[in-house]
Design a protein around this motif. Structure first.
Motif, PDB file in Angstrom:
ATOM      1  N   ILE A 221       0.850  -1.210   0.000  1.00 12.26           N
ATOM      2  CA  ILE A 221       0.000   0.000   0.000  1.00 12.26           C
ATOM      3  C   ILE A 221       0.876   1.246   0.000  1.00 12.26           C
ATOM      4  CG2 ILE A 221      -1.659   1.334   1.368  1.00 12.26           C
ATOM      5  CD1 ILE A 221      -2.781  -1.373   2.334  1.00 12.26           C
ATOM      6  N   GLU A 222       1.936   1.220   0.817  1.00  7.48           N
ATOM      7  CA  GLU A 222       2.860   2.352   0.868  1.00  7.48           C
ATOM      8  C   GLU A 222       3.509   2.580  -0.497  1.00  7.48           C
ATOM      9  OE1 GLU A 222       7.086   3.436   3.062  1.00  7.48           O
ATOM     10  OE2 GLU A 222       5.771   1.897   3.955  1.00  7.48           O
ATOM     11  N   LYS A 223       3.925   1.487  -1.128  1.00  9.81           N
ATOM     12  CA  LYS A 223       4.537   1.585  -2.456  1.00  9.81           C
ATOM     13  C   LYS A 223       3.557   2.140  -3.493  1.00  9.81           C
ATOM     14  CE  LYS A 223       6.998  -1.233  -5.860  1.00  9.81           C
ATOM     15  NZ  LYS A 223       7.450  -2.610  -6.212  1.00  9.81           N
ATOM     16  N   GLN A 224       2.292   1.698  -3.359  1.00  9.59           N
ATOM     17  CA  GLN A 224       1.265   2.158  -4.297  1.00  9.59           C
ATOM     18  C   GLN A 224       1.055   3.665  -4.167  1.00  9.59           C
ATOM     19  OE1 GLN A 224      -0.351   0.205  -6.690  1.00  9.59           O
ATOM     20  NE2 GLN A 224      -0.974   2.233  -7.419  1.00  9.59           N
ATOM     21  N   TYR A 225       0.998   4.161  -2.935  1.00 14.44           N
ATOM     22  CA  TYR A 225       0.846   5.613  -2.726  1.00 14.44           C
ATOM     23  C   TYR A 225       2.045   6.372  -3.293  1.00 14.44           C
ATOM     24  CZ  TYR A 225      -3.341   5.212   0.165  1.00 14.44           C
ATOM     25  OH  TYR A 225      -4.628   4.986   0.590  1.00 14.44           O
TER      26      TYR A 225
ATOM     27  N   GLU B 299       4.094   9.937  -7.524  1.00 16.31           N
ATOM     28  CA  GLU B 299       5.028  10.177  -8.624  1.00 16.31           C
ATOM     29  C   GLU B 299       4.283  10.383  -9.944  1.00 16.31           C
ATOM     30  OE1 GLU B 299       8.568  10.910 -10.406  1.00 16.31           O
ATOM     31  OE2 GLU B 299       8.159  10.678  -8.239  1.00 16.31           O
ATOM     32  N   LYS B 300       3.218   9.629 -10.172  1.00 10.83           N
ATOM     33  CA  LYS B 300       2.418   9.748 -11.396  1.00 10.83           C
ATOM     34  C   LYS B 300       1.746  11.119 -11.467  1.00 10.83           C
ATOM     35  CE  LYS B 300      -1.493   7.621 -13.774  1.00 10.83           C
ATOM     36  NZ  LYS B 300      -2.541   6.569 -13.718  1.00 10.83           N
ATOM     37  N   VAL B 301       1.152  11.561 -10.325  1.00  9.71           N
ATOM     38  CA  VAL B 301       0.488  12.871 -10.299  1.00  9.71           C
ATOM     39  C   VAL B 301       1.500  13.983 -10.546  1.00  9.71           C
ATOM     40  CG1 VAL B 301      -0.762  14.498  -8.820  1.00  9.71           C
ATOM     41  CG2 VAL B 301      -1.401  12.084  -8.822  1.00  9.71           C
TER      42      VAL B 301
ATOM     43  N   TYR C 297      -3.355  14.994  -0.562  1.00 10.41           N
ATOM     44  CA  TYR C 297      -4.161  13.870  -0.064  1.00 10.41           C
ATOM     45  C   TYR C 297      -3.348  12.561  -0.067  1.00 10.41           C
ATOM     46  CZ  TYR C 297      -7.585  10.093  -0.024  1.00 10.41           C
ATOM     47  OH  TYR C 297      -8.271   8.938   0.261  1.00 10.41           O
ATOM     48  N   LEU C 298      -2.636  12.330  -1.205  1.00 12.87           N
ATOM     49  CA  LEU C 298      -1.845  11.097  -1.312  1.00 12.87           C
ATOM     50  C   LEU C 298      -0.701  11.076  -0.302  1.00 12.87           C
ATOM     51  CD1 LEU C 298      -1.719  10.724  -5.210  1.00 12.87           C
ATOM     52  CD2 LEU C 298      -2.945   9.249  -3.592  1.00 12.87           C
ATOM     53  N   GLN C 299      -0.105  12.221  -0.028  1.00 15.75           N
ATOM     54  CA  GLN C 299       0.980  12.288   0.968  1.00 15.75           C
ATOM     55  C   GLN C 299       0.449  11.983   2.367  1.00 15.75           C
ATOM     56  OE1 GLN C 299       2.598  16.190   0.208  1.00 15.75           O
ATOM     57  NE2 GLN C 299       4.292  15.348  -1.035  1.00 15.75           N
ATOM     58  N   GLU C 300      -0.756  12.483   2.664  1.00 10.37           N
ATOM     59  CA  GLU C 300      -1.370  12.152   3.972  1.00 10.37           C
ATOM     60  C   GLU C 300      -1.612  10.656   4.086  1.00 10.37           C
ATOM     61  OE1 GLU C 300      -4.880  14.458   4.148  1.00 10.37           O
ATOM     62  OE2 GLU C 300      -3.852  16.373   4.533  1.00 10.37           O
TER      63      GLU C 300
END
Length: 454
Positions: A253-257, A262-264, A285-288
């Motif tokens: 999950i951490e890797k996915q975030y 990176e994609k955004v 939001y993704l960083q949180e």
């Protein structure tokens, strides 16, 4: 003149009357005071008597307490004697390792008994009798007598073998022998008897049956302990696997975030205006979520580490030649947070401290110490209580076993190895005793020499 004399006489008489009254009052006062002193004297006497009574009661109480203490001591000694008589110290007659060996031996023993009965060597008669001049009737009567003897003896033996326990095995053996002697005594007239060989087989069966049940009970307890251990290990394994799986999932999950962020960011490079603000909010939001995922991953990895820590521990091999003698070692495991301090302070009742020969860290501490105990199981100092982890074994044998585990598992880390025990206090005590003996010898020799010169 006469009137003056009469006046003086009257005055004297009045004075005497007053003086007498004063004396009477004083006497009364003295009597009252005397009565008070008499009362005080009586009270003091009563107090002395009471004190004497109290002292006597205290002496009686002390005597009774002594009697009670003596009776309690006698009761404890009697309880100990009764207990020792109840367990009736038993030395095994057979040395089979498994209950299956007892079963096979017991089966063969019963076959031997049956063969003796068929061959007429169990219940025998050494005389030929005739009844009404008929040999056949005489043989039939002898056979009936032997059957009666057999039924009586077998009944007693069956009862003894069925009811045998740790606290009655010796008494039941005596009962079988007593029955044997009584039946042979009663059948002397007809020259019928039970053979000594058959009696020996029956007594052997009694002890075999007893030791078989003891061995089966021992095996049940060991099996139960193994099952409980396996059950506990299975629970721990499941918990550990679950923790590992959750840790891996948290990492994913951490890797996915991280990948999403990176994609955004890459897409954000091509954006402008309000679209740029949207990307910024997405990144925030993704960083949180990434921060929460990282915290969760840390917690899961900590759980895995804790489970591993619970299975790990230190294994010590220690000796105490001053207290236990040479070649006696304790092999034990501790998960104490400060194991070195624990070893130094353990068993304060012994006169000398323990010396550490091995200090070994193991990731599977329980399994390692169990393996070492099994390796030297037949060399235990206490063969009855397995919780007493002392073994009469050479240190090089322990070293070989430890090295074997290191080669096969790689799960050990030897942090300390001392081949020779320091035993400082023990050696200093021996040196002090030798010095004392030397000075005593010199003093005795000097005294003897002075005596001879004198």
């Amino acid at each position: 003149m006469l009137s003056i004399l009469l006046l003086l006489a009257g005055a004297a008489l009045a004075f005497c009357s007053v003086w007498i009254q004063m004396q009477q009052r004083e006497q009364e006062w003295l009597r009252q005071k005397l009565r008070r002193y008499e009362s005080l004297s009586s009270k003091e006497e009563q107090e002395r008597q009471l004190a004497s009574n109290i002292a006597e009661l205290e002496r009686q109480e002390e005597f009774l307490n002594t009697q009670i203490s003596n009776l309690q001591q006698e009761s404890r000694e009697l309880d100990a004697k009764v207990y020792l008589q109840a367990i009736d110290y038993y030395e095994p007659k057979f040395d089979f390792i498994k209950s299956s060996q007892y079963v096979i031996h017991l089966k063969n023993l019963k076959l031997d008994q049956e063969k003796m009965r068929k061959d007429g060597k169990a219940f025998i008669s050494n005389v030929k009798l005739t009844l009404d001049g008929n040999q056949r009737k005489g043989d039939k009567m002898i056979k009936s007598l032997l059957n009666l003897i057999k039924e009586a003896f077998e009944t007693q033996c069956d009862y003894a073998i069925r009811e045998v326990k740790y606290n009655n095995v010796s008494n039941l053996e005596k009962r079988i022998i007593s029955t044997f002697n009584k039946l042979n005594k009663l059948s002397e007239v007809t020259c019928c008897e039970i053979s000594q060989g058959y009696l020996k087989l029956k007594v052997e069966e009694l002890y075999l049956k007893y030791e078989l049940e003891e061995k089966q009970q021992e095996e049940k307890e060991k099996d139960r302990a193994i099952r409980e251990q396996m059950k506990q290990e299975e629970k721990e394994r499941i918990k550990l696997e679950k923790a590992r799986r959750e840790a891996e999932e948290a990492k994913q999950i951490e890797k996915q975030y991280e990948e999403d962020i990176e994609k955004v960011r890459r897409e954000m490079e091509q954006a402008a205006g309000t679209q740029l603000d949207d990307y910024q909010r997405q990144i925030q939001y993704l960083q949180e979520q990434l921060s929460k995922a990282q915290t969760n991953t840390e917690n899961k990895e900590k759980s895995v580490s804790n489970f591993k820590r619970l299975k790990s521990g230190y294994i010590y091999v220690v000796s105490n030649i001053g207290s236990l003698g040479r070649d006696v070692y304790r092999i034990f495991m501790t998960k104490n947070n400060n194991p070195d301090v624990y070893v130094k302070t353990m068993n304060p009742a012994v006169p000398f401290p323990f010396d550490v020969h091995f200090k070994i860290y193991s990731e599977e501490a329980s399994e390692t110490v169990e393996y070492l105990h099994q390796q030297f199981n037949n060399k235990r100092v206490n063969l009855v209580n397995e919780r007493r982890e002392f073994f009469n074994v050479r240190l090089d044998e322990i070293e070989q076993a430890v090295q074997k585990i290191c080669r096969e598992t790689g799960a050990l880390r030897i942090e300390k190895f001392e081949k020779v025990p320091q035993a400082l206090e023990y050696r200093r005590t021996q040196a002090a005793e030798r010095r004392s003996d030397y000075h005593t010898t010199l003093t005795d020799a000097y005294v003897q020499e002075e005596g001879e010169i004198a």
